[in-house]
Design a protein around this motif. Structure first.
Motif, PDB file in Angstrom:
ATOM      1  N   PRO A  53       1.275   7.278   1.223  1.00 49.36           N
ATOM      2  CA  PRO A  53      -0.152   7.461   1.518  1.00 49.36           C
ATOM      3  C   PRO A  53      -1.054   7.112   0.332  1.00 49.36           C
ATOM      4  N   ALA A  54      -0.552   7.244  -0.891  1.00 49.83           N
ATOM      5  CA  ALA A  54      -1.384   7.024  -2.075  1.00 49.83           C
ATOM      6  C   ALA A  54      -1.224   5.650  -2.711  1.00 49.83           C
ATOM      7  N   PHE A  55      -0.127   4.944  -2.412  1.00 52.46           N
ATOM      8  CA  PHE A  55       0.125   3.689  -3.135  1.00 52.46           C
ATOM      9  C   PHE A  55       0.997   2.754  -2.305  1.00 52.46           C
ATOM     10  N   THR A  56       0.690   1.458  -2.412  1.00 55.18           N
ATOM     11  CA  THR A  56       1.471   0.421  -1.738  1.00 55.18           C
ATOM     12  C   THR A  56       1.911  -0.610  -2.758  1.00 55.18           C
ATOM     13  N   LEU A  57       3.193  -0.953  -2.715  1.00 54.52           N
ATOM     14  CA  LEU A  57       3.753  -2.026  -3.537  1.00 54.52           C
ATOM     15  C   LEU A  57       4.278  -3.091  -2.588  1.00 54.52           C
ATOM     16  N   GLU A  58       3.685  -4.294  -2.665  1.00 53.69           N
ATOM     17  CA  GLU A  58       4.106  -5.415  -1.833  1.00 53.69           C
ATOM     18  C   GLU A  58       4.749  -6.469  -2.728  1.00 53.69           C
ATOM     19  N   VAL A  59       5.726  -7.170  -2.190  1.00 52.55           N
ATOM     20  CA  VAL A  59       6.483  -8.151  -2.968  1.00 52.55           C
ATOM     21  C   VAL A  59       6.688  -9.425  -2.147  1.00 52.55           C
ATOM     22  N   PHE A  60       6.487 -10.568  -2.779  1.00 54.81           N
ATOM     23  CA  PHE A  60       6.856 -11.838  -2.160  1.00 54.81           C
ATOM     24  C   PHE A  60       7.249 -12.823  -3.254  1.00 54.81           C
ATOM     25  N   ARG A  61       7.984 -13.854  -2.874  1.00 55.76           N
ATOM     26  CA  ARG A  61       8.456 -14.854  -3.849  1.00 55.76           C
ATOM     27  C   ARG A  61       7.422 -15.962  -4.047  1.00 55.76           C
ATOM     28  N   PHE A  62       7.145 -16.703  -3.006  1.00 50.94           N
ATOM     29  CA  PHE A  62       6.232 -17.842  -3.083  1.00 50.94           C
ATOM     30  C   PHE A  62       5.372 -17.873  -1.827  1.00 50.94           C
ATOM     31  N   ARG A  63       4.195 -18.439  -1.961  1.00 52.06           N
ATOM     32  CA  ARG A  63       3.327 -18.732  -0.821  1.00 52.06           C
ATOM     33  C   ARG A  63       2.699 -20.088  -1.086  1.00 52.06           C
ATOM     34  N   GLU A  64       2.313 -20.742  -0.022  1.00 54.81           N
ATOM     35  CA  GLU A  64       1.671 -22.050  -0.163  1.00 54.81           C
ATOM     36  C   GLU A  64       0.407 -21.954  -0.999  1.00 54.81           C
TER      37      GLU A  64
END
Length: 163
Positions: A53-64
């Protein structure tokens, strides 16, 4: 929802990703009012995404394109690649550059030092990232002047005789 975007570009900078996703760093970011951390990890190791509810960690390698992430970010933490630095500054985003000390002939340090001297960004190393986050005042940064391609074109015209 204040957001931090971290990018390593096409490089592998696992030390930066490990430090910025560590619980101590997340705690500091939360104390500074950030509730979202987005990591572009390139080809390196990726931490597990997190959603509370207090924090979000998002992860990705590459995007266009990273344009959307730059737009949403209230702070960008980045490797010192020239393209990433300039793209971030041209978008008017506060930038904290993390120098990769393991690179040979570290030209990135020269770029970061000059842009810091011109008051456009802050820079640190992985070992000083936490202290930097606690102490920097993003309001002291000066806007990066927009590019002026017409001046470059005029210069090329003058040296090639097309004036």
């Amino acid at each position: 929802m204040k957001s931090v975007f971290v990018t390593v570009g096409t490089t592998c900078f696992e030390e930066l990703i490990a430090v910025v996703s560590a619980p101590e760093t997340i705690q500091i970011l939360q104390s500074l009012g950030y509730s979202r951390l987005v990591l572009q990890v390139g080809g390196g190791a990726a931490p597990t995404p997190l959603r509370t509810p207090a924090f979000t960690l998002e992860v990705f390698r590459f995007r266009e394109s990273l344009a959307e992430e730059f737009q949403r970010a209230d702070l960008v933490i980045s490797h010192a690649g020239a393209g990433t630095c300039l793209e971030t500054l041209e978008k008017g985003k506060p930038l904290l550059v993390v120098i990769n000390e393991k690179l040979m002939n570290n030209h990135q340090l020269e770029l970061a030092r000059q842009l810091y001297k011109d008051e456009h960004l802050f820079y640190c190393t992985c070992s000083t990232l936490l202290e930097s986050l606690k102490s920097i005042d993003l309001s002291t940064l000066k806007p990066f002047p927009p590019g002026q391609p017409e001046k470059f074109a005029a210069f090329l015209d003058s040296i090639t005789g097309f004036e």
